[in-house]
Structure formats: C-alpha cells, structure tokens
Scaffold this active site. Structure first.
Site, PDB file in Angstrom:
ATOM      1  N   TYR A   1       2.791  10.135  -0.130  1.00 41.03           N
ATOM      2  CA  TYR A   1       3.860   9.667   0.748  1.00 41.03           C
ATOM      3  C   TYR A   1       5.215  10.138   0.211  1.00 41.03           C
ATOM      4  O   TYR A   1       5.711   9.637  -0.797  1.00 41.03           O
ATOM      5  CB  TYR A   1       3.855   8.147   0.872  1.00 41.03           C
ATOM      6  CG  TYR A   1       2.588   7.560   1.466  1.00 41.03           C
ATOM      7  CD1 TYR A   1       1.632   8.344   2.079  1.00 41.03           C
ATOM      8  CD2 TYR A   1       2.359   6.188   1.400  1.00 41.03           C
ATOM      9  CE1 TYR A   1       0.475   7.798   2.615  1.00 41.03           C
ATOM     10  CE2 TYR A   1       1.208   5.628   1.938  1.00 41.03           C
ATOM     11  CZ  TYR A   1       0.276   6.438   2.539  1.00 41.03           C
ATOM     12  OH  TYR A   1      -0.870   5.889   3.057  1.00 41.03           O
TER      13      TYR A   1
ATOM     14  N   HIS B   1      -7.830   9.372  -1.707  1.00 43.73           N
ATOM     15  CA  HIS B   1      -7.149   9.363  -0.407  1.00 43.73           C
ATOM     16  C   HIS B   1      -8.002   9.945   0.728  1.00 43.73           C
ATOM     17  O   HIS B   1      -8.016   9.414   1.830  1.00 43.73           O
ATOM     18  CB  HIS B   1      -5.828  10.122  -0.519  1.00 43.73           C
ATOM     19  CG  HIS B   1      -4.793   9.661   0.453  1.00 43.73           C
ATOM     20  ND1 HIS B   1      -3.447   9.762   0.234  1.00 43.73           N
ATOM     21  CD2 HIS B   1      -4.895   9.079   1.670  1.00 43.73           C
ATOM     22  CE1 HIS B   1      -2.780   9.278   1.255  1.00 43.73           C
ATOM     23  NE2 HIS B   1      -3.642   8.856   2.139  1.00 43.73           N
TER      24      HIS B   1
ATOM     25  N   ASP C   1       0.845  -1.193   0.000  1.00 42.62           N
ATOM     26  CA  ASP C   1       0.000   0.000   0.000  1.00 42.62           C
ATOM     27  C   ASP C   1       0.881   1.244   0.000  1.00 42.62           C
ATOM     28  O   ASP C   1       1.751   1.396   0.851  1.00 42.62           O
ATOM     29  CB  ASP C   1      -0.901  -0.010   1.243  1.00 42.62           C
ATOM     30  CG  ASP C   1      -1.777   1.231   1.341  1.00 42.62           C
ATOM     31  OD1 ASP C   1      -2.965   1.153   0.986  1.00 42.62           O
ATOM     32  OD2 ASP C   1      -1.265   2.277   1.786  1.00 42.62           O
TER      33      ASP C   1
END
Length: 282
Positions: free
Chosen positions: A52, A111, A47
């Site tokens: 990120y 998200h 994931d």
C-alpha cells in the site's frame, strides 16, 4: 458488537482498512484522525500492507498508533509475493515493523500467490512466528483449491486467517469458500466490504433496496452493507475511510442486527451464488 476470534485473539468484527491511505501528504492529519475515530468507536484491527503506497500506508499507521497502547490494537500487514521467500521475507517484515513502530504484528499475510513455492513461503511465515516477529500468519486472495494445497503442507493448517474480496455485490465466496473455512476453523477477512471500484457497474451504497433496509434501522447504506458482511460466521470486515465521521459510522455498524426480512430484501436484490465462481480479486 459482533466479534471474530483469530488465533485466540477476540476482536471486533469491523476493523480499519488502509489501502490508498498515506499517499497524499495534505490528507495525513485527516487520515490519522480517521484512524483515531475508528479506534475510539471500538475498532481494534488495523489492516495494512507493504504494497500500500510502497510502505506509505504503514508509515501513516505508525504515526497514528504512536501513543495508542499496544494491547488495544490488532495489527495486520502483508508481504508481497516477490518478497515471500526464505531470503527476503524477514527483511520485508523488519521494514514493515519499523514503519509501524512496533516489535511484532499480530497477523502477517501472504498477500497473493506468486512464483515462489508455497512450501517455502509457509515455512518462512511459520519461522517468523516462531521467533516472535509475528503472533500469527495467514494468507490472502486464496480460493478453495489454494487452501486445499496449503493444508497438505506440514505447517499449512497453522494459518490463522484468509483475506478475500467479499461484499453484497460480490458473493462468490459464499458458494464453497466460506463453508470450507468454517469447516477448517479458518476465519475470513473481507476486503472491499462495501463494494469495489467499478464492481458490476453498480453502486451498492445508492441501491434502493439497501437504502430501504437502512431506513428501517436508521442507519446509512454503508452501515447496512457492513452489517450484512459481518453477519456471516467468523467474518471480519476491514472498510477503509479517510473521513473520521465515516470511519466511526463504519465501526458502529457492528452493532446492527439484520432481521430475516432484511436479508430477504438484500438476497432478492443481490442473489447468493448458485455455482462456483472465479475468485474476485483487486
């Protein structure tokens, strides 16, 4: 090892999270080794997200999986709310695919909710699946009211999973969300499954009751925390570790079967919710 089925794909119930990975060049080899250790232990899910490290985690994953057969992987990435529009989403996905070094992701998640109309975001998520750049799409940080709104859209019920924070110290989703998702055949992905930074000012991994259960199973506290999360129906956990040994231990936690007495001990220490609580998010 317990499994979860997402959009027809059966995967081990413990995967690999990548938040905060790829940020420090000196740790790159160790982090890649941790991903390899997790996969070797039986994990299939990785994931990640464009958020990120502004793509650095995806780049790290791309390096780690370069020589791994694609059918041995289940790749999840996520689009930022600011990119979740008809005009921007495909460009974001293409950038993620390039960093990952693949032609498609298995699951592409919205998200969290932003300012773009949900109908526009869902239509584009579905279009990208239809043209083959994703095998399935889903959402993240959605609560029951969000999912009810989603289900009113023409393509809403095509969502393949919802990813939210869930661990022994943060059980709010058990009150109604997990039940709603089970009723609607929507798998749940648990992020921060062994605890979140500063959560309730507790340290789940050093809790005496968790350690008591761990001793019974000759396991680590974190393995017990993970075994507890994935003991729930159709719940996938994605713990993150940059340590190869811990990454292996995390995945092997999927083999632990908690007893009724184990659950009583953990429930007494961290009771289940008795009312609807705000959704915990990071």
């Amino acid at each position: 090892m317990q499994t979860v089925t997402i959009a027809g794909s059966e995967v081990p119930a413990i995967g690999l999270g990548t938040w905060n990975m790829g940020d420090e060049p000196s740790l790159q080899t160790q982090e890649i080794n941790a991903i390899h250790a997790g996969l070797a232990a039986g994990a299939k899910v990785i994931d990640t997200a464009e958020m990120y490290g502004s793509g650095r985690a995806e780049t790290l994953v791309g390096k780690a999986i370069k020589d791994v057969p694609r059918d041995q992987l289940y790749l999840i990435s996520k689009v930022l709310p600011t990119n979740a529009s008809k005009n921007r989403m495909e460009r974001s996905l293409d950038a993620s695919l390039k960093r990952l070094g693949v032609d498609e992701v298995d699951l592409y998640l919205y998200h969290w909710r932003g300012q773009i109309p949900l109908s526009e975001t869902v239509a584009e998520l579905q279009r990208l699946t239809t043209i083959g750049k994703t095998k399935a799409w889903g959402i993240s940080n959605f609560d029951v009211t969000d999912l009810e709104e989603l289900w009113q859209l023409p393509d809403g019920p095509k969502a393949a999973a919802n990813e939210d924070l869930f661990n022994l110290g943060s059980r709010g989703v058990e009150y109604s969300l997990l039940g709603w998702q089970a009723d609607h055949h929507l798998p749940f992905i648990a992020y921060s499954p062994v605890g979140a930074p500063g959560q309730l000012d507790t340290h789940l991994g050093s809790d005496p009751d968790v350690l008591k259960v761990a001793k019974r199973h000759q396991a680590t506290a974190y393995q017990i925390l993970l075994a507890w999360v994935v003991s729930h129906q159709q719940v996938l956990a994605i713990p993150q570790s940059s340590n190869p040994d811990l990454a292996k231990e995390n995945v092997l936690a999927g083999d632990i079967q908690l007893t009724a007495d184990d659950r009583r001990v953990l429930d007494k220490a961290y009771p289940a919710p008795t009312e609807k609580l705000p959704l915990d998010v990071l």
